[in-house]
Design an enzyme around this catalytic site. Structure first.
Site, PDB file in Angstrom:
ATOM      1  N   GLY A 173       3.196   2.345  -2.091  1.00 22.41           N
ATOM      2  CA  GLY A 173       4.540   2.305  -2.681  1.00 22.41           C
ATOM      3  C   GLY A 173       5.637   2.657  -1.699  1.00 22.41           C
TER       4      GLY A 173
ATOM      5  CE  LYS B  78      -2.206  -0.341  -4.118  1.00 28.11           C
ATOM      6  NZ  LYS B  78      -1.985   0.620  -5.231  1.00 28.11           N
TER       7      LYS B  78
ATOM      8  CB  ILE C  33       4.015   6.370   1.516  1.00 34.95           C
ATOM      9  CG1 ILE C  33       3.841   7.103   0.190  1.00 34.95           C
ATOM     10  CG2 ILE C  33       3.685   7.250   2.700  1.00 34.95           C
ATOM     11  CD1 ILE C  33       2.373   7.414  -0.136  1.00 34.95           C
TER      12      ILE C  33
ATOM     13  CB  VAL D 200      -0.921   0.055   1.245  1.00 36.11           C
ATOM     14  CG1 VAL D 200      -1.838   1.280   1.180  1.00 36.11           C
ATOM     15  CG2 VAL D 200      -1.738  -1.214   1.392  1.00 36.11           C
TER      16      VAL D 200
ATOM     17  CD  GLU E 209      -0.483  -2.890 -15.639  1.00 37.14           C
ATOM     18  OE1 GLU E 209      -0.196  -3.686 -16.551  1.00 37.14           O
ATOM     19  OE2 GLU E 209       0.298  -2.605 -14.720  1.00 37.14           O
TER      20      GLU E 209
ATOM     21  N   GLY F 173       2.676   4.166 -20.880  1.00 39.74           N
ATOM     22  CA  GLY F 173       3.054   3.167 -19.879  1.00 39.74           C
ATOM     23  C   GLY F 173       2.586   3.489 -18.473  1.00 39.74           C
TER      24      GLY F 173
END
Lengths: 433, 433
Positions: A134, A205, A136, A132, A190, A187
């Site tokens: 990234g 999350k 952080i 959850v 997805e 990019g």
């Protein structure tokens, strides 16, 4: 200097990022902690592609089970993703008493209870900071930094793709479809964007954060999910005109011991901290009963940011192991403090309602009459003068019960004067504590 | 269930807050962690005043040394503040091998090296989350969550009083003196506000953060300090006009292995996350070489927010103790990674320069000529038409060396056409990573 040996399963973007981070900052890490991390095994089906990092000879192989069983591997770092082989690998590691670090939110939101129960049975542990937010360190903040708090509510901007799309729609005055297409080409989204734009990634999350702070297992099915496909540029502009910005918000609230879990496009005050979380950035906004509001902000995805979280988890586990204190903090403590889920019909919220209505006399009277019969009080109405047979009407409500709102919407949509399916978003005012 | 016994020295606002938090959430804390915190001793010279919390009979006394020596006290929580008796109490506790929790930034910024060396000698530890950022778990984030990162820079809004004053000046279009007076009357500023408004409190916190992330002891004297008394409503309005807001910023930057430490009123982008930290809220903005930018936001002071941090520290120490792993993470690791301080003259920054100049021909040519001779390039000039003998001129520069800037200012201030002492603030553009 003590050493600690890692086995990494999955040598994709994040796997290569973890290797690069340890190669770059491993010496500094060792000076800070007294622990030298050593990458002894990496497993991936593809052992040919260049990932821009060099491994020592004999480290890279295709056999994940051999990695798990190797006496040279102290911790298994699962970075393959998905809920099939990842589940198997983690299970096999835990059964051998090996601790696991994972970034796999889908797996934890689906099989978390099974996996954490298994970890406890084998006196080992699972760390999951990167699942959850990234880079952080929000899991650590919630589990340790805010340990003295009852969590009253959490708002999260947890999906970088959605936030990037909504930010670009606003900044470029572009439609959802156009921005999605260019995001896919660049990019940032997805090829199949459903997991992101339909809100499921955020729901995973949400389930993880709620389980963590309320000591009870919530699943992704417990989360009411609404994605961002319904958000039009018009909505973003109406919201801005009214002082709001639209974000895909994870909403976790406690009331009377029961927990509300939702993912909704939501209007939040434009001048708030959360209203300024733009692009691919994520944030977790938390109201604790002692700390008051705190917020944690940073990159929600990407090779490096995710690696930062994965390596911090590896180090926590290494320190636990080398100091002989596995499960010093319970990664997912469970306790009977909260009663369970609040059903969505019971939810009370403010709402943003956009209707496409015939431009003729009496329309507002009919619609406001229906809302009034369901005890829904109107805070503001916006209807600009347009010379067209059908015009948009935007209504902001005061607090209302979701069950009432749904019934009112159902009646409203049957009115002749309403020419499109009504659009309904939540409003979260993030009132200062 | 294990129990852990606390002795609290200082039963003022924060001391009473810690007691209240443990009384309110102690059961939940125990379910989460397996540890029941027990307040066995509280010491204060005043054992009469009502603090709104009730202690068990025999807990409250006046003898801090007896508390420290008591076998019923496992951890000493120092909440008296100041650098005299607090230093003595902490020293005596550490000499007896007892761990310490403190919120005392002045003490750590002054005697940190002595105290942490003593703690190491006696194989015990000092935790200090509440010393910076109140209820924000930013120390834990920097020490553990971002452990894999080289810290490239930190910007901090670390003093709630200054931020409250600057926010109110902007929102109410009021002068510094008027806002300071009403803040003092409302209890948001101390009777003697120098520690806050002259930047020393922020400098203490700057020294602590820098020592933590760079593994080297910095003192408050290492920090170049400029307070907010020079900030006028005019400056706030000019900054706003140019897209900036003025905040008292702690600045910590690494360059070539050397560390720049400063506290300055600084112009930061109005639309940034940090630009929206208002009122008494604090924030720590960190650029790590792996994580990229992360930010931590919350209440920087107050009974409850501070208690949240103190109790989290107590729990970390309790877990270390009960799991037999004291110093599992080194609270203040020191290592020879960075070379030392960067002197302020070497600093490179953008600048905001406000001059009061005679309204006559050739003034801009003279001033820009001086700046040009010192290789200082002008990014923008603002001079509004005013029918007065002297008018304000605001210059934003590109990157320039502080040594050059100081010499240029010295020359500029000697010009006949410059009628007041020039005002110079830094500009920090918080460029996205």
């Amino acid at each position: 200097m003590k050493t600690y040996n890692l086995g990494i399963i999955g040598f994709g973007t994040v796997g290569a990022g973890v290797v690069a981070t340890i190669q770059k900052n491993g010496e500094l890490l060792a000076r800070r902690t007294g622990v030298q991390l050593v990458i002894t095994k990496v497993a991936d089906l593809d052992i040919v592609s260049d990932r821009g990092v060099t491994l020592a000879p004999g480290v890279l192989g295709t056999d994940a089970m051999a990695l798990i069983e190797s006496p040279e591997v102290d911790v298994v770092v699962e970075l393959v993703g998905g809920t099939t082989v990842a589940r198997k690998f983690i299970t096999e590691a835990l059964k051998r008493g090996k601790p696991v670090v994972t970034a796999n939110k889908a797996l934890l939101a689906t099989y978390g209870e099974e996996l954490f129960t298994l970890a406890r049975k084998h006196n080992t542990e699972i760390y999951f900071e990167a699942s959850v937010g990234g880079g952080i360190p929000c899991i650590k903040a919630l589990r340790e930094g805010l340990v003295a708090n009852r969590c009253q509510m959490i708002y999260g901007i947890l999906n970088g793709t959605c936030n990037y799309i909504l930010t670009r729609m606003e900044q470029e005055q572009a439609d959802f479809a156009a921005v999605l297409q260019s995001a896919t080409e660049a990019g940032y989204a997805e090829a199949n964007p459903s997991m992101d734009v339909d809100g499921y990634d955020t729901a995973h999350k949400t389930a993880i954060l709620a389980s963590l702070v309320y000591g009870k297992w919530f699943k992704v099915d417990d989360v009411e999910v609404q994605g961002i496909r319904q958000v039009t540029l018009k909505d973003i502009d109406y919201a801005a005109h009214l002082g709001y910005r639209i974000k895909l918000l994870a909403v976790i609230k406690e009331s009377g011991g029961r927990i509300q879990l939702g993912v909704h496009p939501s209007l939040i005050p434009g001048e708030s901290q959360l209203g300024h979380v733009n692009g691919v950035y994520n944030a977790v906004w938390v109201r604790g009963d002692v700390s008051g509001t705190t917020m944690y902000y940073g990159r929600g995805a990407g090779r490096d940011a995710t690696s930062s979280a994965v390596v911090a988890d590896i180090m926590d586990i290494a320190l636990n192991h080398l100091h002989g204190c596995p499960n010093r903090v319970s990664a997912f403590p469970t306790y009977p403090e909260y009663q369970g889920l609040m059903y969505s019909d019971e939810v009370v919220s403010r709402y943003y309602l956009r209707l496409q209505v015939a431009d003729r006399p009496g329309v507002l009277a009919r619609i406001s009459g229906i809302l009034g019969r369901y005890q829904i009080s109107i805070a503001s109405v916006t209807q600009h003068e347009v010379k067209l047979p059908a015009v948009p009407m935007v209504i902001l409500t005061h607090q209302a019960r979701e069950a009432d709102m749904k019934q009112a919407i159902s009646e409203i949509s049957r009115e002749d004067c309403v020419v499109q399916e009504p659009v309904l978003f939540h409003i979260e005012d993030l009132v200062a504590d």
